[in-house]
Design an enzyme around this catalytic site. Structure first.
Site, short mmCIF file in Angstrom:
data_model
loop_
_atom_site.label_atom_id
_atom_site.label_comp_id
_atom_site.label_asym_id
_atom_site.label_seq_id
_atom_site.Cartn_x
_atom_site.Cartn_y
_atom_site.Cartn_z
N ASP A 68 15.04 25.58 -41.28
CA ASP A 68 15.80 24.50 -41.91
C ASP A 68 14.90 23.35 -42.36
O ASP A 68 14.12 22.80 -41.56
CB ASP A 68 16.84 23.96 -40.93
N HIS A 107 13.46 18.22 -41.29
CA HIS A 107 14.87 18.43 -40.96
C HIS A 107 15.38 17.22 -40.18
O HIS A 107 14.64 16.26 -39.95
CB HIS A 107 15.02 19.73 -40.16
N HIS A 148 18.94 23.19 -33.10
CA HIS A 148 20.31 23.31 -33.58
C HIS A 148 20.82 24.67 -33.12
O HIS A 148 20.11 25.67 -33.18
CB HIS A 148 20.37 23.18 -35.10
N HIS A 180 13.85 25.12 -33.95
CA HIS A 180 14.42 23.82 -33.60
C HIS A 180 15.68 24.03 -32.78
O HIS A 180 16.15 25.16 -32.60
CB HIS A 180 14.70 22.98 -34.85
N ASP A 193 22.62 27.13 -34.01
CA ASP A 193 22.60 28.39 -34.75
C ASP A 193 21.22 29.04 -34.77
O ASP A 193 21.06 30.13 -35.31
CB ASP A 193 23.12 28.19 -36.18
N HIS A 194 20.24 28.38 -34.13
CA HIS A 194 18.89 28.95 -34.09
C HIS A 194 18.43 29.32 -32.67
O HIS A 194 17.37 29.92 -32.54
CB HIS A 194 17.90 27.99 -34.73
#
Length: 306
Positions: free
Chosen positions: A213, A142, A64, A62, A66-67
């Protein structure tokens, strides 16, 4: 043949306590896959001796940061290193636009071709089918569209009993029939060589499920039932359940419950909140529910034997 998961990063939100953002390398036989690409992923690959030129498939769960914020740096490094092989990039709507715009405004034409596969997040779909394995998405719950990924080896050929094979003059076609689990018959369909007399059972076909997540969601259990190895986010201890539900994340106790209900062989928990400098309490809580739980500590390798 190897089937291993290498942990490059395991933290959530921001790097902290020496931990990096989420990223993993999955090696299945002679193929290498990246799952998520948080900031610092390529530096972690270098640190642990994992070669970038072996990567041909990258899966982004996804959008976000941090990914995926390590992805552009990795793509540009591959270009600077003169990569020629095509790269296959799987991710949600918007990922192709992000990469394309970065290339456009950087006035960069890559030395290799990227094939984008845009993923849905409402139902599981087959996104990769090779001679040796399949990859399906695992829809997750999520705050934005998000998928996990299920890697499964295809059934392997039966193993020939060499001494018995040498006693017969089998053709290549007949040998392939035996390896495929079939008897050898004559023109009338009569069995002349029984498969079980000349072969041994095939080696185990292994499986790995990556659940990024997500809030606690039992609907994914049928998709991951009895996998050999499960990664499931465990961002918080269970005393932070309200916070987990608010942010569409999972506690380690909930992750362990999913693993237990799905009857998996081993669980890896990761995506740790910055509030936890020491991770042992998270592991202890997970093992209260599911004994075979481990931490996604950076540099660790989890291997599944045949």
């Amino acid at each position: 043949m190897s089937f291993s998961v290498y942990i490059l990063g395991s933290n959530s939100a921001a790097p902290a306590h020496g931990r990096h953002h989420t990223s993993q390398i999955l090696q299945i036989q002679d193929q290498h896959f990246m799952v998520d690409c948080g900031e610092g992923a390529q530096m972690q690959m270098k640190r642990y001796g994992l070669r970038k030129n072996r990567l041909n498939h990258i899966f982004i769960s996804h959008l976000h940061g941090d990914h995926y914020l390590g992805l552009l740096g990795l793509l540009f490094t591959m270009h600077l290193n003169g990569r020629k092989n095509d790269l296959y990039l799987y991710g949600p709507e918007g990922l192709a636009e992000i990469v394309t715009l970065a290339l456009k405004y950087g006035n960069t034409k890559l030395s290799y071709l990227i094939h984008f596969k845009e993923l849905r997040s409402k139902e599981s779909e087959l996104i990769l089918d090779t001679k040796k394995l399949t990859v399906h998405t695992i829809p997750l719950q999520h705050r934005i569209p998000c998928n996990g990924f299920l890697f499964r080896e295809k059934p392997k050929p039966r193993k020939l009993i060499k001494e018995k094979i040498e006693d017969q003059r089998f053709s290549i076609v007949q040998i392939n029939q035996l390896k495929g689990g079939n008897d050898i018959t004559d023109e009338l369909g009569n069995v002349i060589y029984k498969n079980v007399d000349y072969t041994l059972p095939p080696k185990k076909s292994r499986s790995y499920a990556y659940c990024s997540d997500t809030k606690y969601d039992e609907s994914l259990i049928p998709l991951i039932n009895e996998v050999d190895l499960l990664y499931h986010e465990g961002t918080f201890l269970h005393d932070m359940l309200d916070r987990a539900e608010e942010t569409f994340h999972t506690t380690v106790r909930q992750a362990a419950s999913i693993a237990k209900q799905a009857n998996v062989s081993q669980l890896i928990i990761g995506h740790f909140s910055n509030r936890y400098k020491e991770l042992q309490p998270l592991l202890d809580e997970a093992r209260q529910i599911f004994e075979f739980s481990e931490l996604a500590e950076e540099g660790r390798q989890f291997s599944i034997p045949e």
